[in-house]
Design an enzyme around this catalytic site. Structure first.
Site, PDB file in Angstrom:
ATOM      1  N   HIS A  36       0.831  -1.204   0.000  1.00  0.00           N
ATOM      2  CA  HIS A  36       0.000   0.000   0.000  1.00  0.00           C
ATOM      3  C   HIS A  36       0.870   1.260   0.000  1.00  0.00           C
ATOM      4  O   HIS A  36       0.523   2.256  -0.636  1.00  0.00           O
ATOM      5  CB  HIS A  36      -0.946  -0.028   1.192  1.00  0.00           C
ATOM      6  CG  HIS A  36      -1.900  -1.174   1.133  1.00  0.00           C
ATOM      7  ND1 HIS A  36      -3.005  -1.178   0.303  1.00  0.00           N
ATOM      8  CD2 HIS A  36      -1.892  -2.378   1.762  1.00  0.00           C
ATOM      9  CE1 HIS A  36      -3.640  -2.328   0.434  1.00  0.00           C
ATOM     10  NE2 HIS A  36      -2.989  -3.070   1.306  1.00  0.00           N
ATOM     11  N   ASP A  42       3.269   5.976  -5.441  1.00  0.00           N
ATOM     12  CA  ASP A  42       3.334   6.094  -6.903  1.00  0.00           C
ATOM     13  C   ASP A  42       2.477   7.301  -7.298  1.00  0.00           C
ATOM     14  O   ASP A  42       1.268   7.194  -7.489  1.00  0.00           O
ATOM     15  CB  ASP A  42       2.806   4.813  -7.550  1.00  0.00           C
ATOM     16  CG  ASP A  42       2.918   4.813  -9.066  1.00  0.00           C
ATOM     17  OD1 ASP A  42       3.089   5.903  -9.653  1.00  0.00           O
ATOM     18  OD2 ASP A  42       2.812   3.726  -9.664  1.00  0.00           O
ATOM     19  N   GLY A  69     -12.160  -3.424  -4.631  1.00  0.00           N
ATOM     20  CA  GLY A  69     -10.787  -3.602  -4.162  1.00  0.00           C
ATOM     21  C   GLY A  69     -10.259  -2.308  -3.589  1.00  0.00           C
ATOM     22  O   GLY A  69      -9.240  -1.783  -4.031  1.00  0.00           O
ATOM     23  N   GLU A  91     -13.432  -4.308   0.224  1.00  0.00           N
ATOM     24  CA  GLU A  91     -12.055  -4.788   0.340  1.00  0.00           C
ATOM     25  C   GLU A  91     -12.044  -6.085   1.144  1.00  0.00           C
ATOM     26  O   GLU A  91     -12.514  -6.124   2.275  1.00  0.00           O
ATOM     27  CB  GLU A  91     -11.177  -3.744   1.027  1.00  0.00           C
ATOM     28  CG  GLU A  91      -9.767  -4.191   1.340  1.00  0.00           C
ATOM     29  CD  GLU A  91      -9.002  -4.680   0.114  1.00  0.00           C
ATOM     30  OE1 GLU A  91      -8.409  -5.785   0.187  1.00  0.00           O
ATOM     31  OE2 GLU A  91      -9.016  -3.985  -0.917  1.00  0.00           O
ATOM     32  N   GLU A 134      -8.876   0.346  -8.973  1.00  0.00           N
ATOM     33  CA  GLU A 134      -7.503   0.262  -9.461  1.00  0.00           C
ATOM     34  C   GLU A 134      -7.166  -1.221  -9.487  1.00  0.00           C
ATOM     35  O   GLU A 134      -6.690  -1.785  -8.515  1.00  0.00           O
ATOM     36  CB  GLU A 134      -6.561   1.056  -8.552  1.00  0.00           C
ATOM     37  CG  GLU A 134      -5.205   1.344  -9.184  1.00  0.00           C
ATOM     38  CD  GLU A 134      -4.236   0.196  -9.050  1.00  0.00           C
ATOM     39  OE1 GLU A 134      -4.373  -0.795  -9.826  1.00  0.00           O
ATOM     40  OE2 GLU A 134      -3.349   0.278  -8.205  1.00  0.00           O
TER      41      GLU A 134
END
Length: 355
Positions: A36, A42, A69, A91, A134
């Site tokens: 994570h 990123d 997700g 999740e 994502e």
């Protein structure tokens, strides 16, 4: 992971995993902070998603969103900031517990509901207007999370609803690898350094390095030997699970100049629709690096090429027989109209628990 493999005297043979074990291994890999941290850090990935969501605020404001997700819940929070009336953050891994804390810390618990479960097992009180996810893995399809997005689309998305991102494209290009050349040439330099000739190690080193692994590495622009070739496009509004069982396409390109082809490089883009100009998240070697880097597929041997040497072939991405969440890539290719070659690649063990 050691208990998942069967050993034989001839090497290691992978055992086919049942679906529940596949899912356990997959979801467990997202329970640690490291992955994570890598994704949130990123900035290309996270900022593009943030801008892609905000640019679609007219379609999100006052609407219901499903985050497939959700991880730490960052995309759900972006949707709440864009004015969503309700966000279901689904999740399955234990990181959902941290998402609950993050949502509360940001005072969004009245808007965002974190659901700790696999997407395919949940029940919602209503259909949703927007799906955000994502879902992309190495070479786009590693991990098969897109399957869950399609399931959510077919079960929960209202007709005419929005999917973010809405499209994915796959690209391929031949590359040169100077680092590989240096590693292979190293064995010819040992004698000058130590007085021991180890040049016979070169062939062994070539077999070890130019193997059947999908190597995840950053590729520099200077190493790319042709213009990119797009070989596949996935429209998330229409793509089916059947189509994902074999994503394939053809490619044809001409080399820029004299060099050696060591490998093919595969990367992807995903596109967010917008009123004015669509927003693209790119993992191209021509763009800033992301945590996905690029997927490098080494040939068995380097092939020398010249200006305008033609490189063409067909590429196919499909789930592994051992674990349907893992990707295999087959490339059939011809260089300079010579003999056709084929090679099949898979993700090595060190990448099986990361995205």
């Amino acid at each position: 992971m050691a208990n998942l493999w069967k050993m034989s005297q001839h090497g290691t043979k992978k055992r086919k995993l049942d679906r529940s074990t596949e899912d356990y291994v997959y979801f467990d890999s997202y329970s640690d902070v490291t992955i994570h941290e890598e994704m949130i850090a990123d900035t290309v990935r996270t900022n593009t998603y943030r801008m892609g969501i905000l640019k679609n605020s007219k379609s999100i404001e006052g609407k219901v969103v499903l985050d497939v997700g959700a991880g730490t819940g960052v995309l759900s929070l972006f949707c709440a900031q864009a004015g969503a009336r309700k966000v279901y953050a689904v999740e399955a891994s234990s990181i959902a517990d941290q998402a609950v804390r993050i949502v509360k810390l940001n005072q969004m618990e009245d808007t965002i509901e974190v659901i700790k479960a696999a997407l395919e097992t949940i029940e919602l009180d209503e259909k949703v207007d927007v799906i955000v996810s994502e879902w992309m893995g190495y070479a786009l399809l590693h991990e098969s999370m897109l399957n869950s997005v399609i399931f959510a689309r077919d079960k929960w998305l209202k007709p005419g609803g929005l999917i973010l991102p809405s499209r994915a494209d796959l690209y391929i290009a031949p590359i040169n690898d100077l680092v590989l050349e240096g590693r292979l040439n190293f064995w010819s330099t040992v004698k000058a350094q130590y007085g021991v000739d180890m040049s016979c190690m070169t062939d062994f080193a070539r077999k070890c390095i130019m193997n059947k692994d999908i190597t995840v590495n950053p590729v520099t622009v200077e190493d790319v030997l042709s213009h990119p070739c797009k070989f596949a496009e996935l429209d998330l509004n229409t793509v089916t699970l059947e189509q994902l069982r074999d994503v394939r396409g053809v490619f044809s390109c001409r080399c820029f100049g004299s060099s050696s082809i060591h490998a093919f490089c595969v990367w992807f883009t995903v596109t967010f629709p917008a009123d004015e100009k669509a927003l693209v998240l790119s993992t191209s070697p021509f763009k800033p690096e992301t945590h996905w880097k690029q997927a490098v597929l080494y040939l068995n041997d380097a092939v020398d090429v010249m200006q305008d040497t033609k490189v063409e072939g067909e590429i196919s991405l499909y789930p592994s027989e051992e674990n349907s969440r893992h990707i295999c890539i087959r490339v059939d290719y011809v260089i300079d109209e010579q003999k056709k070659h084929s090679k099949t690649f898979s993700i090595p063990d060190q990448y099986l628990e990361v995205k």
